[in-house]
Write an enzyme that holds these catalytic residues in place. Structure first.
Site, PDB file in Angstrom:
ATOM      1  N   SER A 197       0.828  -1.206   0.000  1.00 29.29           N
ATOM      2  CA  SER A 197       0.000   0.000   0.000  1.00 29.29           C
ATOM      3  C   SER A 197       0.859   1.251   0.000  1.00 29.29           C
ATOM      4  CB  SER A 197      -0.913  -0.005   1.228  1.00 29.29           C
ATOM      5  OG  SER A 197      -1.716   1.147   1.285  1.00 29.29           O
ATOM      6  N   CYS A 325      -8.374   0.041  11.150  1.00 26.39           N
ATOM      7  CA  CYS A 325      -9.508  -0.649  10.539  1.00 26.39           C
ATOM      8  C   CYS A 325     -10.455  -1.220  11.581  1.00 26.39           C
ATOM      9  CB  CYS A 325      -9.006  -1.769   9.616  1.00 26.39           C
ATOM     10  SG  CYS A 325      -8.065  -1.154   8.214  1.00 26.39           S
TER      11      CYS A 325
END
Length: 376
Positions: A197, A325
């Site tokens: 990422s 998250c």
């Protein structure tokens, strides 16, 4: 403000920002268009693929860009599963994976696939012996993360991968937290696929990639997709991809020197917490080959992690209580549930994660505030 939540996201670097602006100005065309402007954008895209592939020891044709780490995990696992599901009905993962990985495996369970969630020891490490014990003749897919986002422990992927390749098991790893911080070589780790990422390494949000070995079969998740050999639909985000690549180049420059500096910051910070050492518990390992120094999981007896976060926030110090998250959920993360045996222990946890620009002076100040809060 002192920002110590870099494992959640990092601020974009000036060089990545300049690259993003330059690419938007000069390479704005659709990379799939046949005119000259489209060809220029396509050439920049290929250059970026070549550079990122080099960092993990692969070829540029093995790189597929996505919208970030979460989509990278999902698309990688789905495409591998679709191509290999005829080979068996059993898959392996760990109990401390990212929510996107666990979501994929939960879905497989709902469809009748048997899933083994490997336990971890108190340091957060998966055991090779547990992997061997879990392996069955019908096991065909495994996914084990490289670095845990909450405690920074590095899994020994090479030893896992060697076992998986011997047994014909496709091996994927979530390398979102490790890419740009420690060396990764897919061949040496016997990996078939990995996920990375951009915004974890000072690149823009909304960009990620899957690196898929040409030696492994995969099937498109979305039929009739023409972009990126059918791996992911949608017009390529060339400016974002270029900025992601620039951020990776910057991160890999003097990589070992940066890692050594992070270890020194970690040591100095822990030393600064000596006045509360009898109440302090540090997660992870002290072995530099098995621990990412940038991520520091802590707990202090008598202090809830959420209280520590809110108290430090009053001094404009940003930390976290674990994976971003999971931050909007009341239940503990999978890593916390796997490592701690009681809810009280889980509630004490908080995470400090260093960044490229974190200084020893900042950490000394943060240590002072943590000590004051713990003594209240």
């Amino acid at each position: 403000m002192i920002y110590l939540d870099h494992a959640a996201t990092t601020p974009i670097s000036s060089s990545a920002m300049k690259t993003w602006i330059k690419a938007n100005e000069d390479y704005f065309a659709n990379a799939s268009s046949l005119h000259e402007a489209g060809e220029q954008a396509s050439q920049l895209f290929i250059t970026c693929k070549k550079q990122l592939a080099k960092f993990v020891g692969m070829d540029y044709g093995d790189v597929f860009f996505t919208s970030g780490g979460s989509e990278s995990n999902d698309l990688a696992l789905q495409s591998l599963y679709l191509s290999h599901k005829h080979r068996g009905n059993h898959v392996i993962t760990s109990s401390i994976e990212h929510p996107t990985v666990h979501s994929f495996f939960r879905t497989l369970e709902e469809n009748g696939v048997e899933v083994t969630y490997l336990p971890v020891n108190t340091n957060g490490l998966v055991s090779l012996e547990d992997i061997k014990s879990a392996t069955r003749p019908d096991t065909f897919l495994a996914s084990i993360q490289h670095v845990n986002s909450e405690i920074g422990v590095i899994q020994p992927l090479a030893s896992f991968g060697e076992w998986f390749i011997e047994n014909g098991i496709v091996f994927h790893s979530d390398c979102v937290q490790s890419f740009g911080k420690i060396p990764i070589h897919m061949g040496n780790s016997y990996l078939d696929a990995l996920s990375i990422s951009s915004h974890k390494i000072r690149g823009p949000k909304g960009v990620g990639a899957v690196v898929m070995s040409k030696n492994v079969d995969w099937s498109p998740v979305h039929p009739l997709t023409s972009h990126q050999e059918g791996f992911r639909p949608g017009t390529l985000n060339v400016p974002g991809i270029a900025a992601f690549t620039q951020a990776a180049i910057d991160m890999y420059e003097h990589l070992e020197e940066k890692r050594a500096n992070a270890w020194q910051l970690r040591k100095n910070f822990i030393d600064s917490l000596t006045p509360i050492r009898d109440r302090l518990h540090i997660e992870g390992l002290s072995d530099d080959s098995m621990q990412l120094p940038n991520i520091l999981g802590l707990s202090i007896k008598g202090v809830q992690g959420q209280y520590m976060l809110l108290s430090l926030d009053r001094f404009q110090i940003c930390i976290s209580t674990g994976s971003a998250c999971q931050s909007n959920k009341l239940d503990s993360s999978s890593a916390m549930n796997a490592i701690y045996s009681t809810e009280q222990e889980r509630l004490r946890f908080f995470r400090i994660s260093f960044g490229y620009d974190t200084t020893s002076e900042e950490l000394a100040y943060v240590a002072e505030k943590i000590i004051d809060i713990a003594k209240e």
